[in-house]
Design a protein around this motif. Structure first.
Motif, PDB file in Angstrom:
ATOM      1  N   ASP A  54       0.821  -1.276  -0.004  1.00 30.65           N
ATOM      2  CA  ASP A  54       0.029  -0.004   0.052  1.00 30.65           C
ATOM      3  C   ASP A  54       0.748   1.105  -0.095  1.00 30.65           C
ATOM      4  OD1 ASP A  54       1.079  -0.198   2.333  1.00 30.65           O
ATOM      5  OD2 ASP A  54      -0.868  -0.155   3.553  1.00 30.65           O
ATOM      6  N   HIS A  55       2.119   1.281  -0.232  1.00 28.23           N
ATOM      7  CA  HIS A  55       3.117   2.201  -0.229  1.00 28.23           C
ATOM      8  C   HIS A  55       3.914   2.263  -1.335  1.00 28.23           C
ATOM      9  CE1 HIS A  55       5.761  -0.507   1.505  1.00 28.23           C
ATOM     10  NE2 HIS A  55       6.757   0.252   1.039  1.00 28.23           N
ATOM     11  N   VAL A  56       4.306   3.312  -1.694  1.00 26.82           N
ATOM     12  CA  VAL A  56       5.253   3.689  -3.050  1.00 26.82           C
ATOM     13  C   VAL A  56       6.611   4.100  -2.529  1.00 26.82           C
ATOM     14  CG1 VAL A  56       5.850   4.973  -5.184  1.00 26.82           C
ATOM     15  CG2 VAL A  56       3.323   4.159  -4.649  1.00 26.82           C
ATOM     16  N   ASP A  57       7.822   3.263  -3.034  1.00 25.91           N
ATOM     17  CA  ASP A  57       9.215   3.749  -2.588  1.00 25.91           C
ATOM     18  C   ASP A  57       9.680   4.386  -4.030  1.00 25.91           C
ATOM     19  OD1 ASP A  57       9.079   2.332  -0.103  1.00 25.91           O
ATOM     20  OD2 ASP A  57       9.308   0.354  -1.342  1.00 25.91           O
ATOM     21  N   THR A  58      10.540   5.433  -3.568  1.00 22.22           N
ATOM     22  CA  THR A  58      11.363   5.970  -4.831  1.00 22.22           C
ATOM     23  C   THR A  58      12.879   5.210  -4.618  1.00 22.22           C
ATOM     24  OG1 THR A  58      10.410   8.189  -4.679  1.00 22.22           O
ATOM     25  CG2 THR A  58      12.808   8.053  -5.534  1.00 22.22           C
ATOM     26  N   ILE A  59      13.056   4.343  -5.643  1.00 23.27           N
ATOM     27  CA  ILE A  59      14.129   3.687  -5.762  1.00 23.27           C
ATOM     28  C   ILE A  59      15.284   4.357  -6.708  1.00 23.27           C
ATOM     29  CG2 ILE A  59      15.203   1.147  -6.371  1.00 23.27           C
ATOM     30  CD1 ILE A  59      13.019   0.419  -4.791  1.00 23.27           C
ATOM     31  N   SER A  60      16.608   4.243  -6.059  1.00 22.76           N
ATOM     32  CA  SER A  60      17.553   4.911  -6.931  1.00 22.76           C
ATOM     33  C   SER A  60      18.807   4.037  -7.439  1.00 22.76           C
ATOM     34  CB  SER A  60      18.198   6.033  -6.306  1.00 22.76           C
ATOM     35  OG  SER A  60      18.627   5.754  -4.881  1.00 22.76           O
ATOM     36  N   THR A  61      18.664   2.916  -7.221  1.00 24.88           N
ATOM     37  CA  THR A  61      19.747   1.905  -7.495  1.00 24.88           C
ATOM     38  C   THR A  61      19.319   0.632  -7.895  1.00 24.88           C
ATOM     39  OG1 THR A  61      21.219   2.892  -5.820  1.00 24.88           O
ATOM     40  CG2 THR A  61      22.003   0.637  -6.793  1.00 24.88           C
ATOM     41  N   PHE A  62      19.537   0.278  -9.299  1.00 26.49           N
ATOM     42  CA  PHE A  62      19.087  -1.015  -9.947  1.00 26.49           C
ATOM     43  C   PHE A  62      19.996  -1.748 -10.699  1.00 26.49           C
ATOM     44  CE2 PHE A  62      15.696   2.441  -9.856  1.00 26.49           C
ATOM     45  CZ  PHE A  62      14.732   1.590  -9.811  1.00 26.49           C
ATOM     46  N   TRP A  63      19.761  -2.908 -10.914  1.00 21.98           N
ATOM     47  CA  TRP A  63      20.583  -3.682 -11.792  1.00 21.98           C
ATOM     48  C   TRP A  63      19.946  -3.476 -13.468  1.00 21.98           C
ATOM     49  CZ3 TRP A  63      24.727  -5.245  -9.857  1.00 21.98           C
ATOM     50  CH2 TRP A  63      25.028  -5.796  -8.688  1.00 21.98           C
ATOM     51  N   ARG A  64      20.812  -3.102 -14.264  1.00 17.85           N
ATOM     52  CA  ARG A  64      20.298  -3.005 -15.540  1.00 17.85           C
ATOM     53  C   ARG A  64      20.559  -4.396 -16.669  1.00 17.85           C
ATOM     54  NH1 ARG A  64      21.218   1.995 -19.573  1.00 17.85           N
ATOM     55  NH2 ARG A  64      20.946   1.017 -21.598  1.00 17.85           N
ATOM     56  N   LEU A  65      19.389  -4.759 -17.093  1.00 19.83           N
ATOM     57  CA  LEU A  65      19.361  -5.841 -18.043  1.00 19.83           C
ATOM     58  C   LEU A  65      18.804  -5.367 -19.401  1.00 19.83           C
ATOM     59  CD1 LEU A  65      18.688  -7.028 -15.076  1.00 19.83           C
ATOM     60  CD2 LEU A  65      18.895  -9.232 -16.289  1.00 19.83           C
ATOM     61  N   ASP A  66      19.874  -5.371 -20.334  1.00 23.35           N
ATOM     62  CA  ASP A  66      19.668  -4.909 -21.601  1.00 23.35           C
ATOM     63  C   ASP A  66      18.752  -5.900 -22.667  1.00 23.35           C
ATOM     64  OD1 ASP A  66      20.572  -2.609 -20.822  1.00 23.35           O
ATOM     65  OD2 ASP A  66      22.630  -2.950 -21.858  1.00 23.35           O
ATOM     66  N   ASP A  67      18.773  -7.113 -22.108  1.00 22.14           N
ATOM     67  CA  ASP A  67      18.169  -8.371 -22.948  1.00 22.14           C
ATOM     68  C   ASP A  67      17.191  -9.100 -21.802  1.00 22.14           C
ATOM     69  OD1 ASP A  67      17.685 -10.473 -24.249  1.00 22.14           O
ATOM     70  OD2 ASP A  67      19.537 -10.918 -25.095  1.00 22.14           O
ATOM     71  N   VAL A  68      15.853  -9.409 -22.294  1.00 27.21           N
ATOM     72  CA  VAL A  68      14.946 -10.042 -21.337  1.00 27.21           C
ATOM     73  C   VAL A  68      15.379 -11.648 -21.214  1.00 27.21           C
ATOM     74  CG1 VAL A  68      13.234  -8.368 -21.919  1.00 27.21           C
ATOM     75  CG2 VAL A  68      13.388 -10.347 -23.291  1.00 27.21           C
ATOM     76  N   PHE A  69      16.365 -12.032 -22.395  1.00 24.79           N
ATOM     77  CA  PHE A  69      16.856 -13.423 -22.034  1.00 24.79           C
ATOM     78  C   PHE A  69      17.618 -13.589 -21.161  1.00 24.79           C
ATOM     79  CE2 PHE A  69      14.932 -12.948 -26.506  1.00 24.79           C
ATOM     80  CZ  PHE A  69      13.826 -13.957 -26.348  1.00 24.79           C
ATOM     81  N   LYS A  70      18.303 -12.428 -20.613  1.00 22.89           N
ATOM     82  CA  LYS A  70      19.352 -12.653 -19.530  1.00 22.89           C
ATOM     83  C   LYS A  70      18.449 -13.169 -18.006  1.00 22.89           C
ATOM     84  CE  LYS A  70      22.926  -9.953 -21.150  1.00 22.89           C
ATOM     85  NZ  LYS A  70      23.826  -8.503 -20.912  1.00 22.89           N
ATOM     86  N   PHE A  71      17.239 -12.990 -18.063  1.00 20.72           N
ATOM     87  CA  PHE A  71      16.462 -13.561 -17.009  1.00 20.72           C
ATOM     88  C   PHE A  71      16.167 -15.012 -16.969  1.00 20.72           C
ATOM     89  CE2 PHE A  71      14.699  -9.084 -17.219  1.00 20.72           C
ATOM     90  CZ  PHE A  71      15.018  -8.645 -15.908  1.00 20.72           C
ATOM     91  N   GLU A  72      16.180 -15.450 -15.474  1.00 21.61           N
ATOM     92  CA  GLU A  72      16.065 -17.049 -15.793  1.00 21.61           C
ATOM     93  C   GLU A  72      14.541 -17.234 -15.254  1.00 21.61           C
ATOM     94  OE1 GLU A  72      18.127 -19.614 -15.891  1.00 21.61           O
ATOM     95  OE2 GLU A  72      19.659 -17.972 -16.480  1.00 21.61           O
ATOM     96  N   ASN A  73      13.885 -16.292 -14.365  1.00 25.46           N
ATOM     97  CA  ASN A  73      12.523 -16.410 -13.914  1.00 25.46           C
ATOM     98  C   ASN A  73      12.023 -14.861 -13.666  1.00 25.46           C
ATOM     99  OD1 ASN A  73      12.125 -19.362 -13.818  1.00 25.46           O
ATOM    100  ND2 ASN A  73      14.021 -19.220 -12.257  1.00 25.46           N
TER     101      ASN A  73
END
Length: 130
Positions: A54-73
């Motif tokens: 029920d809340h919204v966070d402002t996030i500033s640090t992420f992992w960047r994946l340029d290709d969806v095929f790099k995901f496992e799940n």
């Protein structure tokens, strides 16, 4: 290298050769689904609002994946209009915890919030269990 810093403010402990040094997994107890593997994504800094419960966070640090095929799940929501343009939220495909990040619809780049996943040493041929 030393054990990870519990404060999560020291991102250096999560990096090796510019990418994630550990497997990134769902943080829900009992799920542990592998989201993406070690050495898949560089750290990326930009602000984005992500809802959680029920809340919204402002996030500033992420992992960047340029290709969806790099995901496992991972699973994607339908497109959502935000103040920064159209995005799709990312969630664990096994337990649907999320959003753990988002995909920019315009350029198809995905961003996973570093605090919305947990980390583990890589294991051979391991997709779900710890």
């Amino acid at each position: 290298m030393n054990e990870m810093n519990e404060s999560k403010s020291d991102d250096v402990e999560l990096l090796s050769n510019g990418n994630n040094r550990l497997d990134c997994r769902c943080k829900v107890t009992g799920c542990n689904s592998l989201i993406f593997r070690t050495d898949t994504a560089p750290l990326h800094r930009q602000e984005q609002k992500l809802p959680l419960g029920d809340h919204v966070d402002t996030i500033s640090t992420f992992w960047r994946l340029d290709d969806v095929f790099k995901f496992e799940n991972v699973t994607f929501t339908k497109e959502t209009e935000t103040e920064n343009g159209k995005i799709k939220y990312l969630a664990c495909c096994d337990c649907e915890y999320g959003p753990i990040g988002y995909q920019d619809v315009k350029n198809q780049i995905c961003y996973v919030a570093i605090d919305r996943v947990k980390y583990s040493q890589p294991k051979n041929n391991d997709d779900h269990d710890s």
